[in-house]
Design a protein around this motif. Structure first.
Motif, short mmCIF file in Angstrom:
data_model
loop_
_atom_site.label_atom_id
_atom_site.label_comp_id
_atom_site.label_asym_id
_atom_site.label_seq_id
_atom_site.Cartn_x
_atom_site.Cartn_y
_atom_site.Cartn_z
N ASP A 123 21.31 -41.29 -9.41
CA ASP A 123 21.05 -41.79 -10.77
C ASP A 123 19.73 -41.25 -11.31
N ALA A 124 18.84 -40.81 -10.43
CA ALA A 124 17.54 -40.30 -10.86
C ALA A 124 17.63 -38.86 -11.39
N VAL A 125 18.71 -38.16 -11.08
CA VAL A 125 18.86 -36.77 -11.52
C VAL A 125 18.77 -36.69 -13.03
N GLY A 126 17.99 -35.73 -13.52
CA GLY A 126 17.85 -35.54 -14.96
C GLY A 126 16.48 -34.99 -15.29
N THR A 127 16.16 -35.00 -16.57
CA THR A 127 14.87 -34.52 -17.06
C THR A 127 14.15 -35.67 -17.74
N ASN A 162 20.76 -32.22 -8.91
CA ASN A 162 21.60 -32.75 -7.83
C ASN A 162 21.68 -31.78 -6.66
N GLY A 163 20.94 -30.69 -6.72
CA GLY A 163 20.84 -29.75 -5.61
C GLY A 163 19.54 -29.90 -4.85
N GLY A 164 18.72 -30.89 -5.21
CA GLY A 164 17.47 -31.14 -4.51
C GLY A 164 16.28 -30.36 -5.06
N HIS A 165 16.45 -29.71 -6.21
CA HIS A 165 15.37 -28.92 -6.80
C HIS A 165 14.57 -29.75 -7.80
#
Length: 176
Positions: free
Chosen positions: A36-40, A64-67
């Motif tokens: 849920d934290a993925v984003g800008t 979502n790739g860990g970058h």
């Protein structure tokens, strides 16, 4: 000759049809618990300089790739600090707390200067933050550590005092 081409085509087709993972795991990063934290996020931090409040803004993007990618409004430099590049790095999930995602981000950027006699540095920025999917907000603490330009990225030998700061931010979305 036909058999070789046919076999090569089957191998290529097998790779093309193989299911791709939704989340990159080859790095060994644990991110699945905090997707849920993925984003800008557009971030904000305040500091006092010469009796005035200075506001700096930034962008933190985690995938979502860990970058992780960071851009900062102070990249042109501040008094006593050289200009620096965008940051790149990785992030991982530290777990959940009251429905919020606890995350850790580590990025690196490089100081820049047109002066050939000024030492260039690596800045390692470690962020521990909490992302709230209900409110679309993030808040946390950052620690900037300065390393020699030829240092191992994991060294504990720093060349300047570390700089801590708190920040808050909002997750960016696209409206209708």
């Amino acid at each position: 000759m036909f058999r070789i081409k046919f076999a090569a085509s089957l191998v290529a087709l097998g790779f093309a049809c193989a299911p791709l993972p939704a989340v990159s795991q080859e790095t060994g990063l644990n991110i699945r618990g905090c997707l849920d934290a993925v984003g800008t996020y557009m971030t904000k931090r305040s500091s006092e300089q010469e009796g005035k409040t200075r506001i700096d803004r930034g962008l933190i993007a985690i995938t979502n790739g860990g970058h992780a990618f960071v851009t900062d409004s102070a990249q042109g430099g501040l008094e006593g600090y050289q200009p620096f590049s965008d940051g790149r790095g990785a992030w991982r999930c530290l777990g959940k707390q009251d429905g919020k995602d606890k995350i850790k981000i580590i990025t690196f950027d490089f100081t820049t200067t047109p002066n050939a006699t000024t030492d260039r540095l690596i800045a390692r920025v470690t962020v521990e933050a909490v992302s709230d999917p209900q409110t679309g907000t993030i808040s946390g603490k950052s620690l900037v550590e300065f390393l020699a330009i030829d240092a191992d990225p994991y060294t504990t030998d720093t060349v300047r005092p570390s700089v801590p700061y708190d920040f808050t931010g909002v997750k960016l979305t696209v409206g209708e």
